[in-house]
Design a protein around this motif. Structure first.
Motif, short mmCIF file in Angstrom:
data_model
loop_
_atom_site.label_atom_id
_atom_site.label_comp_id
_atom_site.label_asym_id
_atom_site.label_seq_id
_atom_site.Cartn_x
_atom_site.Cartn_y
_atom_site.Cartn_z
N GLU A 113 -13.34 6.54 19.09
CA GLU A 113 -12.40 5.77 18.47
C GLU A 113 -12.83 5.11 17.74
O GLU A 113 -11.91 4.98 17.07
N LYS A 121 -12.84 6.94 14.74
CA LYS A 121 -11.32 6.97 14.19
C LYS A 121 -10.68 5.97 13.46
O LYS A 121 -9.57 6.14 12.73
N ARG A 122 -11.13 4.83 12.73
CA ARG A 122 -11.36 3.50 12.23
C ARG A 122 -12.02 4.18 10.84
O ARG A 122 -11.12 2.81 10.19
N ASP A 154 -9.05 7.27 6.50
CA ASP A 154 -8.68 9.18 6.30
C ASP A 154 -8.28 9.45 5.11
O ASP A 154 -7.76 8.87 4.50
N PHE A 212 2.65 0.12 10.79
CA PHE A 212 1.71 0.70 10.42
C PHE A 212 0.76 -0.67 10.20
O PHE A 212 1.05 -2.35 10.33
N HIS A 230 -9.65 0.44 8.07
CA HIS A 230 -9.06 1.55 8.45
C HIS A 230 -7.43 0.62 8.43
O HIS A 230 -7.19 -0.03 8.23
N GLU A 238 -3.57 2.30 10.32
CA GLU A 238 -2.96 2.91 11.42
C GLU A 238 -1.58 3.22 10.80
O GLU A 238 -1.19 2.41 10.34
N SER A 298 2.34 5.46 11.93
CA SER A 298 2.54 6.22 12.21
C SER A 298 3.42 7.73 11.94
O SER A 298 3.48 8.61 12.35
N ARG A 336 -0.66 -6.41 11.24
CA ARG A 336 0.03 -5.44 12.52
C ARG A 336 1.29 -5.54 11.86
O ARG A 336 1.96 -6.94 12.16
N SER A 360 2.41 0.64 15.53
CA SER A 360 2.34 1.51 14.53
C SER A 360 2.78 3.06 15.50
O SER A 360 2.80 4.45 15.32
#
Length: 281
Positions: free
Chosen positions: A134, A137-138, A141, A204, A222, A224, A226, A276, A280
């Motif tokens: 996990e 993943k943060r 990318d 996001f 990071h 995140e 959608s 936030r 997302s």
């Protein structure tokens, strides 16, 4: 200048060294920014590859949260390495002495802990592996970062970009420790109402960490999304709105970021920040 997305990590080198020094009695997991160390008798620790005690404490807190969620009664302590000084119980020696200091420090901290049974130890290892997955993943990318850079390059079409006076490149605009925090904040503020109108669809989340070496004192850690496309839309809109004549001026983004930080400054915000935008999902 290139986008700093995922440089070679000192943790990768450290975990090889730690495994060799500590042996099979310890279970080690690469959690990207730190190493999770687990021992059935001595509990757990978060070991960072430098002398940043705050990062070590953050890592230990993350591990303890992972253990809590898994219902495992053990505790992680923070450990940081130094080649010049030792400040127990967090700052320990690097190099060959590291193994001794880890064993001694974890041993002392585990006095009040109950030794993990075989089943509990296995469950703890599983919890750490899940946490590591996990956490990785943060990490930013690389593909998403290239998309952001490409989108901004396309809209600016080689025109000059300025931020706070000096001219900057597209690469600098999207650097996590340079102007990306300001651009993402402006995009987030502009995008909040449209996302809310869609019951949270297309939102996001942007995670940032305090960083004294970053231009704006925060770096993006990071993102995140959608959908990558739904992140590009508000980003491109922010850049387009910054056009003045034949140039792009990002001063407003920087001002908005400064105002946001000033208006929301709390002890928690001094170390991390999460934007936030609805959800997302």
């Amino acid at each position: 200048m290139t986008v700093a997305v995922a440089p070679t990590r000192p943790v990768e080198t450290l975990i090889v060294q730690a495994k060799e020094l500590l042996g099979v009695e310890y279970h080690l997991v690469d959690c990207f920014a730190y190493i999770a160390i687990l021992h059935p008798q001595f509990g757990a620790a978060a070991l960072v590859p430098d002398d940043n005690k705050l990062d070590a404490e953050t890592g230990a807190s993350e591990l303890n949260e992972a253990f809590k969620k898994a219902g495992i009664l053990t505790k992680a302590i923070p450990l940081a390495l130094s080649a010049t000084s030792v400040e127990p119980p967090i700052l320990i020696r690097s190099g060959p002495q590291m193994a001794t200091d880890i064993a001694v420090t974890m041993g002392r901290a585990s006095v009040s802990l109950q030794e993990l049974s075989s089943d509990q130890y296995t469950a703890a290892k599983v919890a750490l592996e899940k946490h590591a997955i996990e956490r990785r993943k943060r990490v930013l990318d690389p593909t998403l970062m290239k998309m952001i850079q490409g989108a901004i390059a396309k809209v600016t079409e080689g025109k000059r970009i300025f931020a706070g006076g000096p001219e900057v490149s597209v690469e600098e605009v999207v650097m996590p420790e340079f102007l990306l925090p300001a651009v993402l904040l402006a995009a987030a503020e502009n995008w909040t109402m449209p996302v809310a109108a869609q019951q949270g669809k297309g939102g996001f989340v942007v995670h940032m960490k305090a960083d004294d070496s970053a231009v704006l004192m925060f770096r993006v850690s990071h993102i995140e999304v959608s959908s990558p496309l739904l992140l590009m839309l508000p980003l491109v809109d922010v850049i387009r709105r910054s056009k003045r004549g034949g140039e792009y001026i990002l001063d407003e983004c920087i001002t908005r970021f400064g105002n946001f930080i000033t208006g929301h400054l709390t002890p928690e915000l001094e170390t991390s920040l999460e934007l936030r935008i609805a959800t997302s999902s």
